[in-house]
Design a protein around this motif. Structure first.
Motif, PDB file in Angstrom:
ATOM      1  N   MET A   1       5.561   5.126  11.998  1.00 52.40           N
ATOM      2  CA  MET A   1       4.620   4.064  12.357  1.00 52.40           C
ATOM      3  C   MET A   1       3.417   4.072  11.417  1.00 52.40           C
ATOM      4  SD  MET A   1       4.113   1.560  14.479  1.00 52.40           S
ATOM      5  CE  MET A   1       2.948   0.659  15.517  1.00 52.40           C
ATOM      6  N   ARG A   2       2.929   5.238  11.078  1.00 56.99           N
ATOM      7  CA  ARG A   2       1.787   5.315  10.174  1.00 56.99           C
ATOM      8  C   ARG A   2       2.151   4.767   8.794  1.00 56.99           C
ATOM      9  NH1 ARG A   2      -1.071  11.109  10.749  1.00 56.99           N
ATOM     10  NH2 ARG A   2      -2.435  10.097   9.219  1.00 56.99           N
ATOM     11  N   ASP A   3       3.341   5.101   8.304  1.00 58.19           N
ATOM     12  CA  ASP A   3       3.774   4.584   7.002  1.00 58.19           C
ATOM     13  C   ASP A   3       3.927   3.068   7.043  1.00 58.19           C
ATOM     14  OD1 ASP A   3       3.828   7.150   5.997  1.00 58.19           O
ATOM     15  OD2 ASP A   3       6.008   7.328   5.990  1.00 58.19           O
ATOM     16  N   LEU A   4       4.484   2.552   8.142  1.00 59.63           N
ATOM     17  CA  LEU A   4       4.688   1.109   8.260  1.00 59.63           C
ATOM     18  C   LEU A   4       3.347   0.374   8.211  1.00 59.63           C
ATOM     19  CD1 LEU A   4       7.025  -0.666  10.786  1.00 59.63           C
ATOM     20  CD2 LEU A   4       4.678  -1.415  10.525  1.00 59.63           C
ATOM     21  N   LEU A   5       2.375   0.849   8.983  1.00 57.08           N
ATOM     22  CA  LEU A   5       1.075   0.181   9.018  1.00 57.08           C
ATOM     23  C   LEU A   5       0.381   0.258   7.660  1.00 57.08           C
ATOM     24  CD1 LEU A   5      -0.250   1.357  12.505  1.00 57.08           C
ATOM     25  CD2 LEU A   5       0.949  -0.764  11.937  1.00 57.08           C
ATOM     26  N   THR A   6       0.489   1.411   6.993  1.00 60.43           N
ATOM     27  CA  THR A   6      -0.145   1.562   5.683  1.00 60.43           C
ATOM     28  C   THR A   6       0.473   0.612   4.661  1.00 60.43           C
ATOM     29  OG1 THR A   6      -0.703   3.871   6.112  1.00 60.43           O
ATOM     30  CG2 THR A   6      -0.597   3.175   3.800  1.00 60.43           C
ATOM     31  N   ALA A   7       1.795   0.490   4.687  1.00 60.80           N
ATOM     32  CA  ALA A   7       2.489  -0.340   3.706  1.00 60.80           C
ATOM     33  C   ALA A   7       2.348  -1.830   3.981  1.00 60.80           C
ATOM     34  CB  ALA A   7       3.976   0.018   3.674  1.00 60.80           C
ATOM     35  N   SER A   8       1.813  -2.196   5.135  1.00 54.62           N
ATOM     36  CA  SER A   8       1.705  -3.618   5.479  1.00 54.62           C
ATOM     37  C   SER A   8       0.736  -4.375   4.587  1.00 54.62           C
ATOM     38  CB  SER A   8       1.269  -3.765   6.942  1.00 54.62           C
ATOM     39  OG  SER A   8      -0.102  -3.410   7.098  1.00 54.62           O
ATOM     40  N   GLY A   9      -0.195  -3.661   3.974  1.00 52.23           N
ATOM     41  CA  GLY A   9      -1.193  -4.319   3.158  1.00 52.23           C
ATOM     42  C   GLY A   9      -2.423  -4.756   3.939  1.00 52.23           C
ATOM     43  N   LEU A  10      -2.408  -4.600   5.257  1.00 50.78           N
ATOM     44  CA  LEU A  10      -3.572  -4.954   6.058  1.00 50.78           C
ATOM     45  C   LEU A  10      -4.623  -3.850   5.947  1.00 50.78           C
ATOM     46  CD1 LEU A  10      -1.870  -6.221   9.347  1.00 50.78           C
ATOM     47  CD2 LEU A  10      -2.791  -7.602   7.476  1.00 50.78           C
ATOM     48  N   ALA A  11      -5.890  -4.248   5.871  1.00 46.46           N
ATOM     49  CA  ALA A  11      -6.974  -3.269   5.896  1.00 46.46           C
ATOM     50  C   ALA A  11      -6.971  -2.555   7.244  1.00 46.46           C
ATOM     51  CB  ALA A  11      -8.311  -3.968   5.660  1.00 46.46           C
ATOM     52  N   GLN A  12      -7.326  -1.283   7.227  1.00 44.79           N
ATOM     53  CA  GLN A  12      -7.305  -0.491   8.446  1.00 44.79           C
ATOM     54  C   GLN A  12      -8.577   0.326   8.600  1.00 44.79           C
ATOM     55  OE1 GLN A  12      -3.834   2.000   9.127  1.00 44.79           O
ATOM     56  NE2 GLN A  12      -2.664   0.817   7.637  1.00 44.79           N
ATOM     57  N   THR A  13      -8.988   0.473   9.855  1.00 45.78           N
ATOM     58  CA  THR A  13      -9.953   1.495  10.220  1.00 45.78           C
ATOM     59  C   THR A  13      -9.328   2.272  11.365  1.00 45.78           C
ATOM     60  OG1 THR A  13     -11.096   0.015  11.775  1.00 45.78           O
ATOM     61  CG2 THR A  13     -11.958   0.135   9.512  1.00 45.78           C
ATOM     62  N   ALA A  14      -9.528   3.587  11.380  1.00 44.55           N
ATOM     63  CA  ALA A  14      -8.859   4.417  12.385  1.00 44.55           C
ATOM     64  C   ALA A  14      -9.816   5.466  12.911  1.00 44.55           C
ATOM     65  CB  ALA A  14      -7.619   5.073  11.797  1.00 44.55           C
ATOM     66  N   THR A  15      -9.709   5.719  14.208  1.00 43.81           N
ATOM     67  CA  THR A  15     -10.418   6.818  14.847  1.00 43.81           C
ATOM     68  C   THR A  15      -9.402   7.580  15.692  1.00 43.81           C
ATOM     69  OG1 THR A  15     -11.021   5.425  16.743  1.00 43.81           O
ATOM     70  CG2 THR A  15     -12.609   5.569  14.928  1.00 43.81           C
ATOM     71  N   THR A  16      -9.710   8.834  15.983  1.00 37.88           N
ATOM     72  CA  THR A  16      -8.819   9.651  16.806  1.00 37.88           C
ATOM     73  C   THR A  16      -9.590  10.127  18.024  1.00 37.88           C
ATOM     74  OG1 THR A  16      -7.548  10.370  14.892  1.00 37.88           O
ATOM     75  CG2 THR A  16      -7.338  11.690  16.886  1.00 37.88           C
ATOM     76  N   SER A  17      -8.976   9.933  19.192  1.00 38.53           N
ATOM     77  CA  SER A  17      -9.592  10.339  20.448  1.00 38.53           C
ATOM     78  C   SER A  17      -8.511  10.882  21.371  1.00 38.53           C
ATOM     79  CB  SER A  17     -10.305   9.145  21.100  1.00 38.53           C
ATOM     80  OG  SER A  17     -10.799   9.482  22.380  1.00 38.53           O
ATOM     81  N   GLU A  18      -8.736  12.061  21.911  1.00 38.07           N
ATOM     82  CA  GLU A  18      -7.807  12.689  22.846  1.00 38.07           C
ATOM     83  C   GLU A  18      -6.389  12.741  22.293  1.00 38.07           C
ATOM     84  OE1 GLU A  18      -8.225  10.679  26.569  1.00 38.07           O
ATOM     85  OE2 GLU A  18     -10.226  11.478  26.946  1.00 38.07           O
ATOM     86  N   GLY A  19      -6.299  13.022  21.000  1.00 40.92           N
ATOM     87  CA  GLY A  19      -4.995  13.206  20.378  1.00 40.92           C
ATOM     88  C   GLY A  19      -4.259  11.932  20.033  1.00 40.92           C
ATOM     89  N   ILE A  20      -4.908  10.776  20.142  1.00 41.57           N
ATOM     90  CA  ILE A  20      -4.277   9.492  19.834  1.00 41.57           C
ATOM     91  C   ILE A  20      -5.073   8.815  18.719  1.00 41.57           C
ATOM     92  CG2 ILE A  20      -3.633   7.216  20.711  1.00 41.57           C
ATOM     93  CD1 ILE A  20      -3.385   8.490  23.471  1.00 41.57           C
ATOM     94  N   ARG A  21      -4.355   8.335  17.732  1.00 36.32           N
ATOM     95  CA  ARG A  21      -4.974   7.632  16.606  1.00 36.32           C
ATOM     96  C   ARG A  21      -5.067   6.142  16.951  1.00 36.32           C
ATOM     97  NH1 ARG A  21      -5.771   8.722  11.156  1.00 36.32           N
ATOM     98  NH2 ARG A  21      -5.532   6.967   9.696  1.00 36.32           N
ATOM     99  N   HIS A  22      -6.257   5.591  16.937  1.00 41.02           N
ATOM    100  CA  HIS A  22      -6.510   4.184  17.255  1.00 41.02           C
ATOM    101  C   HIS A  22      -6.746   3.437  15.942  1.00 41.02           C
ATOM    102  CE1 HIS A  22      -7.073   5.315  21.523  1.00 41.02           C
ATOM    103  NE2 HIS A  22      -7.660   6.383  21.013  1.00 41.02           N
ATOM    104  N   VAL A  23      -5.857   2.531  15.614  1.00 40.87           N
ATOM    105  CA  VAL A  23      -5.896   1.820  14.337  1.00 40.87           C
ATOM    106  C   VAL A  23      -6.263   0.360  14.594  1.00 40.87           C
ATOM    107  CG1 VAL A  23      -4.620   1.217  12.248  1.00 40.87           C
ATOM    108  CG2 VAL A  23      -4.094   3.352  13.453  1.00 40.87           C
ATOM    109  N   ARG A  24      -7.224  -0.145  13.841  1.00 33.31           N
ATOM    110  CA  ARG A  24      -7.640  -1.548  13.933  1.00 33.31           C
ATOM    111  C   ARG A  24      -7.348  -2.216  12.602  1.00 33.31           C
ATOM    112  NH1 ARG A  24     -10.615  -1.575  18.688  1.00 33.31           N
ATOM    113  NH2 ARG A  24     -10.932  -3.824  18.439  1.00 33.31           N
ATOM    114  N   MET A  25      -6.748  -3.411  12.652  1.00 35.22           N
ATOM    115  CA  MET A  25      -6.331  -4.130  11.442  1.00 35.22           C
ATOM    116  C   MET A  25      -6.770  -5.587  11.521  1.00 35.22           C
ATOM    117  SD  MET A  25      -2.501  -2.486  11.433  1.00 35.22           S
ATOM    118  CE  MET A  25      -2.482  -2.556  13.243  1.00 35.22           C
ATOM    119  N   PRO A  26      -7.854  -5.952  10.851  1.00 32.04           N
ATOM    120  CA  PRO A  26      -8.244  -7.364  10.812  1.00 32.04           C
ATOM    121  C   PRO A  26      -7.143  -8.188  10.156  1.00 32.04           C
ATOM    122  CG  PRO A  26      -9.984  -5.955   9.950  1.00 32.04           C
ATOM    123  CD  PRO A  26      -8.775  -5.102  10.083  1.00 32.04           C
TER     124      PRO A  26
END
Length: 198
Positions: A161-186
Motif C-alpha cells: 500500500m505504501r508503494d502504491l500511494l508513493t507511485a501514484s504521483g500525488l503529493a503526500q503528508t503523513a503522520t503516525t499515531s498509535e502505530g497507524i500511518r495517516h496519509v493525506r493526498m490533495p
C-alpha cells in the motif's frame, strides 16, 4: 502452496441492460492480462464477502488491522452505494470474462471535501498492478465527485500500500499515531502515474 481460488462473479451485464451505470471498462496489466472494472452495486455484498474470505493471513491483517474482522459486516458496508454522508465510490476488478473477482477499491466520506480510500486484492494476485488500476480509477472518480483530498490509514509494514500511494504521483503528508500511518493526498488536476504494481 497452491493459491486459493478466487471467487466466481456473475458476468457483468451488457451496457444496454444496465441503464443505472456505465458499462465495464477494460484495462491491461503490466503482465499483459486484461481485466474489467465496474462500479459496485448494492447487490454485490455476497460477491465482496467471497473476495474478503479469500484475503487471508497477513493480507487480511494489513487490510483490517486485525485478523478477526467481521467479514459479513465489512462486505455489507463495502456494497453501500447511498450518498447519505457524501458520495461513496466503489469499484471491483474482474477477470476479462467477468467470471472472477480479483480486487475491490472504495472511497468513503471522511469529512468536508475528504474521502478515505481502501483496497483489497485476492490472494495470488498481489503486485500485478490491480491495486494501481483501482486507485487510478478512484482518484478520477473522487475528483469528479468534488473531493479535494484523499486519506488513507496504513500499517507501517504494509509495503504494497505504501508503494502504491508513493507511485501514484500525488503529493503526500503523513503522520503516525498509535502505530497507524495517516496519509493525506490533495487531489490536483494531474492523473496519477501507473508505475508500481500492487
Amino acid at each position: 502452496m497452491k493459491a486459493a481460488a478466487v471467487p466466481r462473479a456473475t458476468p457483468p451485464p451488457p451496457a444496454t441492460d444496465d441503464p443505472g451505470g456505465p458499462p465495464p471498462s477494460c484495462h491491461t496489466l503490466p503482465d499483459g492480462q486484461a481485466i474489467l472494472l465496474r462500479d459496485v452495486t448494492p447487490g454485490d455484498a455476497p460477491l465482496l464477502l467471497g473476495l474478503l474470505e479469500r484475503v487471508t493471513g497477513d493480507a487480511r491483517r494489513l487490510r483490517f488491522f486485525t485478523g478477526g474482522a467481521n467479514l459479513a459486516a465489512a462486505a455489507a458496508l463495502e456494497a453501500r452505494c447511498d450518498d447519505t454522508d457524501g458520495p461513496r465510490l466503489g469499484v471491483v476488478a474482474l477477470s476479462a470474462d467477468g467470471g472472477e473477482v480479483l480486487g475491490h477499491g472504495m472511497c468513503v466520506p471522511a469529512g468536508a471535501g475528504t474521502a478515505e480510500v481502501a483496497f483489497e486484492v485476492a490472494d495470488g494476485y498481489h503486485r500485478r498492478g490491480i491495486g494501481t488500476v483501482l486507485f487510478a480509477h478512484l482518484v478520477g472518480g473522487a475528483r469528479a465527485a468534488g473531493y479535494a483530498e484523499l486519506v488513507a490509514e496504513v500499517l507501517p509494514d504494509n509495503r504494497d500500500m505504501r508503494d502504491l500511494l508513493t507511485a501514484s504521483g500525488l503529493a503526500q503528508t503523513a503522520t503516525t499515531s498509535e502505530g497507524i500511518r495517516h496519509v493525506r493526498m490533495p487531489l490536483g488536476p494531474a492523473a496519477p502515474e501507473r508505475g508500481a504494481r500492487a
